[in-house]
Enzyme design. Structure first.
Site, PDB file in Angstrom:
ATOM      1  CB  CYS A  39      -0.955  -0.023   1.179  1.00  0.00           C
ATOM      2  SG  CYS A  39      -2.101  -1.388   1.020  1.00  0.00           S
TER       3      CYS A  39
ATOM      4  CE  LYS B   1      -1.624  -0.578  -3.947  1.00  0.00           C
ATOM      5  NZ  LYS B   1      -2.805   0.283  -3.705  1.00  0.00           N
TER       6      LYS B   1
HETATM    7  C1  UDX Z   1      -4.633  -4.667  -3.600  1.00  0.00           C
HETATM    8  C2  UDX Z   1      -3.972  -3.541  -2.853  1.00  0.00           C
HETATM    9  O1  UDX Z   1      -3.208  -4.131  -1.809  1.00  0.00           O
HETATM   10  C3  UDX Z   1      -4.988  -2.635  -2.244  1.00  0.00           C
HETATM   11  O2  UDX Z   1      -4.361  -1.453  -1.773  1.00  0.00           O
HETATM   12  C4  UDX Z   1      -5.985  -2.226  -3.263  1.00  0.00           C
HETATM   13  O3  UDX Z   1      -6.990  -1.505  -2.554  1.00  0.00           O
HETATM   14  C5  UDX Z   1      -6.581  -3.436  -3.949  1.00  0.00           C
HETATM   15  O4  UDX Z   1      -5.531  -4.191  -4.572  1.00  0.00           O
HETATM   16  P1  UDX Z   1      -5.236  -6.893  -2.627  1.00  0.00           P
HETATM   17  O5  UDX Z   1      -6.460  -7.492  -2.095  1.00  0.00           O
HETATM   18  O6  UDX Z   1      -3.911  -7.093  -1.955  1.00  0.00           O
HETATM   19  O7  UDX Z   1      -5.440  -5.353  -2.703  1.00  0.00           O
HETATM   20  O8  UDX Z   1      -5.159  -7.322  -4.166  1.00  0.00           O
HETATM   21  P2  UDX Z   1      -4.592  -8.719  -4.652  1.00  0.00           P
HETATM   22  O9  UDX Z   1      -3.987  -9.445  -3.516  1.00  0.00           O
HETATM   23  O10 UDX Z   1      -3.831  -8.400  -5.871  1.00  0.00           O
HETATM   24  O11 UDX Z   1      -5.942  -9.498  -5.019  1.00  0.00           O
HETATM   25  C6  UDX Z   1      -6.736  -9.074  -6.089  1.00  0.00           C
HETATM   26  C7  UDX Z   1      -7.614 -10.292  -6.473  1.00  0.00           C
HETATM   27  O12 UDX Z   1      -8.476  -9.925  -7.547  1.00  0.00           O
HETATM   28  C8  UDX Z   1      -6.760 -11.476  -6.974  1.00  0.00           C
HETATM   29  O13 UDX Z   1      -7.153 -12.629  -6.273  1.00  0.00           O
HETATM   30  C9  UDX Z   1      -7.121 -11.593  -8.466  1.00  0.00           C
HETATM   31  O14 UDX Z   1      -7.141 -12.932  -8.917  1.00  0.00           O
HETATM   32  C10 UDX Z   1      -8.515 -10.998  -8.487  1.00  0.00           C
HETATM   33  N1  UDX Z   1      -8.909 -10.460  -9.788  1.00  0.00           N
HETATM   34  C11 UDX Z   1      -8.076  -9.582 -10.426  1.00  0.00           C
HETATM   35  C12 UDX Z   1     -10.155 -10.816 -10.335  1.00  0.00           C
HETATM   36  O15 UDX Z   1     -10.891 -11.609  -9.755  1.00  0.00           O
HETATM   37  N2  UDX Z   1     -10.530 -10.277 -11.535  1.00  0.00           N
HETATM   38  C13 UDX Z   1      -9.721  -9.413 -12.211  1.00  0.00           C
HETATM   39  O16 UDX Z   1     -10.094  -8.967 -13.297  1.00  0.00           O
HETATM   40  C14 UDX Z   1      -8.464  -9.053 -11.653  1.00  0.00           C
HETATM   41  C1  UDX Z   2      -1.360   0.215   5.532  1.00  0.00           C
HETATM   42  C2  UDX Z   2      -2.263   1.177   6.285  1.00  0.00           C
HETATM   43  O1  UDX Z   2      -1.895   1.176   7.664  1.00  0.00           O
HETATM   44  C3  UDX Z   2      -3.714   0.745   6.153  1.00  0.00           C
HETATM   45  O2  UDX Z   2      -4.558   1.685   6.787  1.00  0.00           O
HETATM   46  C4  UDX Z   2      -4.050   0.690   4.664  1.00  0.00           C
HETATM   47  O3  UDX Z   2      -5.376   0.263   4.483  1.00  0.00           O
HETATM   48  C5  UDX Z   2      -3.117  -0.290   3.970  1.00  0.00           C
HETATM   49  O4  UDX Z   2      -1.767   0.111   4.159  1.00  0.00           O
HETATM   50  P1  UDX Z   2      -0.283  -2.145   5.860  1.00  0.00           P
HETATM   51  O5  UDX Z   2       0.477  -1.762   4.630  1.00  0.00           O
HETATM   52  O6  UDX Z   2      -0.947  -3.469   5.926  1.00  0.00           O
HETATM   53  O7  UDX Z   2      -1.439  -1.037   6.143  1.00  0.00           O
HETATM   54  O8  UDX Z   2       0.735  -2.142   7.071  1.00  0.00           O
HETATM   55  P2  UDX Z   2       1.146  -1.065   8.178  1.00  0.00           P
HETATM   56  O9  UDX Z   2       0.903  -1.679   9.484  1.00  0.00           O
HETATM   57  O10 UDX Z   2       0.557   0.241   7.878  1.00  0.00           O
HETATM   58  O11 UDX Z   2       2.752  -0.969   7.943  1.00  0.00           O
HETATM   59  C6  UDX Z   2       3.211  -0.513   6.703  1.00  0.00           C
HETATM   60  C7  UDX Z   2       4.736  -0.477   6.779  1.00  0.00           C
HETATM   61  O12 UDX Z   2       5.149   0.560   7.660  1.00  0.00           O
HETATM   62  C8  UDX Z   2       5.354  -1.778   7.298  1.00  0.00           C
HETATM   63  O13 UDX Z   2       6.535  -2.064   6.551  1.00  0.00           O
HETATM   64  C9  UDX Z   2       5.719  -1.440   8.736  1.00  0.00           C
HETATM   65  O14 UDX Z   2       6.842  -2.179   9.186  1.00  0.00           O
HETATM   66  C10 UDX Z   2       6.065   0.036   8.616  1.00  0.00           C
HETATM   67  N1  UDX Z   2       5.884   0.781   9.865  1.00  0.00           N
HETATM   68  C11 UDX Z   2       4.633   0.917  10.400  1.00  0.00           C
HETATM   69  C12 UDX Z   2       7.000   1.368  10.454  1.00  0.00           C
HETATM   70  O15 UDX Z   2       8.126   1.213   9.966  1.00  0.00           O
HETATM   71  N2  UDX Z   2       6.831   2.088  11.583  1.00  0.00           N
HETATM   72  C13 UDX Z   2       5.600   2.257  12.168  1.00  0.00           C
HETATM   73  O16 UDX Z   2       5.510   2.916  13.201  1.00  0.00           O
HETATM   74  C14 UDX Z   2       4.467   1.650  11.559  1.00  0.00           C
END
Ligand code: UDX
Ligand code: UDX
Length: 432
Positions: free
Chosen positions: A263, A266
């Site tokens: 996240c 990206k």
């Molecule tokens: C990701 C990002 O982490 C998040 O920030 C964003 O909001 C949504 O995309 P995530 O759930 O991690 O979220 O995505 P990913 O793990 O890539 O899963 C997407 C799923 O959608 C996959 O299982 C893929 O097979 C599916 N997919 C993708 C479909 O079913 N149809 C499509 O056309 C494309």
């Molecule tokens: C993040 C946002 O927190 C969440 O709200 C959003 O929906 C998706 O992206 P996530 O990426 O799952 O969630 O993990 P997060 O716990 O936010 O950590 C992100 C990165 O920051 C990790 O690599 C973590 O190690 C790092 N981090 C987090 C730090 O280095 N220091 C901190 O104090 C907190």
């Protein structure tokens, strides 16, 4: 209500399972048949503590249906959530929205009665407008409302973040859609979280702005950690002292090896791209991205110093490699660049991670996965605590390593420098 989650990744699966647990019928659709078959066997394809139990409970009650049949799932549902991946385009900053738009084009073919179509995936500001253009014939017949309802789920804490969110953000110009969504979220928002309705573009922007700000907090404290090392100050004291100010808050102020995950990297880049398209310079976010990227190299150079560039026949152990604990996700994990750098140095690299072996390191000849902490640490010269999994918090290193003058490099400051000194273990932290 009857819901359809399109995409069963971290976002779609967790949201779908939790929505079914509060009484909705949820159709989870994915084009990946292997994933759907696994889910129908009650198995979870992602590492999310607690998810499997809730999934099984609702799957058994037929409130949670996994299918590859998008059309039948959509026709049976009132609300359609788009949860497909929105990764960063290769060598670009912008988000790849091809999956989002391909889903929208699919929906156009078979929607015959009113549906709410929600972007839950993180999508750049104005994406809702573009989806509305694709569906303009349906919009004209008032058969769809396109709504932004971004997710704020942290991996490893996703269920808690869903059931106890700080806020539910709904972006729509339609009062009808807002009323339906307010009743959908009622079981959750009555637990004192805030339901905030704004414009669709406003909701899209809140998501990016929130992640960019959290990334800024992390990069800020990481740079302060560099200064703390030079001024002989403990960054943990700085984070704590700053955090006592309600306006700053102590969360997301832990210095570390750089932020990773799918996240922050990206979303910061996508926000910069959006700003460029609207001729706006987000210089702070650009600096955050640059600072975070530079940090990975800065830390690996630090390892050169710690080992005085003497790598030959050295054994280096990584405890944890995932981007954060309680997940198996390696997306943008700082361990990837660190281990690739060290692999070229000719030392032996071992790693242990509770979430298992990683494909990212399988082709590196000097890198080996160990199934146990003890065997990964035995006779090691340098132990790098990369990810703060709970099982690393109280280790007896002398017993594990069984050799003298080994070094600990604690990238998450989970150990006490005083205790290390008392045990005569050479210790390096971050910003201390
Ligand atoms: C990701 C990002 O982490 C998040 O920030 C964003 O909001 C949504 O995309 P995530 O759930 O991690 O979220 O995505 P990913 O793990 O890539 O899963 C997407 C799923 O959608 C996959 O299982 C893929 O097979 C599916 N997919 C993708 C479909 O079913 N149809 C499509 O056309 C494309
Ligand atoms: C993040 C946002 O927190 C969440 O709200 C959003 O929906 C998706 O992206 P996530 O990426 O799952 O969630 O993990 P997060 O716990 O936010 O950590 C992100 C990165 O920051 C990790 O690599 C973590 O190690 C790092 N981090 C987090 C730090 O280095 N220091 C901190 O104090 C907190």
């Amino acid at each position: 209500m009857k819901l359809c989650m399109i995409g069963t990744g971290y976002v779609g699966l967790v949201s779908g399972v939790c929505f079914s647990d509060i009484g909705n019928v949820v159709y989870c659709v994915d084009k990946d048949k292997k994933k759907i078959d696994l889910l129908n066997d009650g198995k979870v394809p992602i590492y999310e503590p607690g998810l499997e139990e809730i999934l099984k409970r609702n799957h058994k009650k037929n409130r949670l249906i996994f299918t590859t049949d998008l059309k039948s799932a959509v026709l049976k549902s009132d609300i359609i959530f788009i949860c497909v991946g929105t990764p960063t385009k290769k060598n670009k900053n912008s988000a790849d929205l091809r999956y989002v738009f391909s889903v929208a084009k699919e929906l156009k073919k078979f929607i015959k009665k009113y549906k709410i179509i929600i972007t839950k995936s993180t999508v750049p500001v104005t994406t809702g407008d573009k989806i509305e253009t694709i569906l303009k014939s349906l919009k004209k017949k008032k058969l769809v409302d396109i709504v932004s309802n971004p997710e704020f789920l942290r991996e490893g804490e996703a269920i808690r973040d869903f059931i106890y969110p700080d806020r539910v953000i709904i972006g729509t110009e339609s009062n009808k859609a807002n009323k339906i969504l307010k009743s959908l979220y009622l079981p959750i928002i009555k637990k004192s979280s805030r339901y905030f309705r704004t414009s669709r573009r406003g909701a899209e922007m809140i998501k990016y702005a929130s992640n960019a700000f959290l990334a800024t907090k992390i990069s800020f404290i990481n740079e302060l950690a560099n200064l703390s090392e030079k001024t002989n100050v403990d960054i943990k004291d700085i984070s704590f002292g700053m955090g006592l100010d309600q306006r700053i808050g102590g969360r997301f102020l832990r210095a570390g090896p750089s932020y990773g995950g799918s996240c922050f990297p990206k979303d910061t880049k996508a926000l910069i791209d959006t700003a460029n398209k609207f001729n706006t310079d987000l210089s702070i976010v650009k600096t955050v991205v640059n600072s975070n990227d530079k940090r990975k190299l800065y830390l690996t150079k630090k390892i050169d110093l710690i080992l005085e560039n003497k790598y030959k026949n050295k054994i280096i152990t990584f405890l944890g490699v995932t981007f954060k604990p309680n997940t198996d996700d390696m997306r943008e994990a700082s361990s990837i660049s660190m281990i690739n750098y060290l692999n070229k140095k000719g030392c032996k690299i071992r790693y242990y991670d509770p979430s298992g072996e990683k494909k990212e390191f399988q082709n590196l000849k000097n890198v080996k996965f160990y199934k146990k902490i003890s065997s990964s640490c035995f006779k090691s010269d340098l132990i790098i605590l990369h990810t703060e999994w709970n099982e690393f918090k109280i280790l007896n290193f002398k017993k594990l390593v069984k050799k003298n003058n080994f070094i600990i490099y604690d990238l998450r400051n989970i150990y006490s420098p005083d205790k290390m000194k008392k045990n005569k273990i050479k210790y390096f932290g971050i910003g201390r």
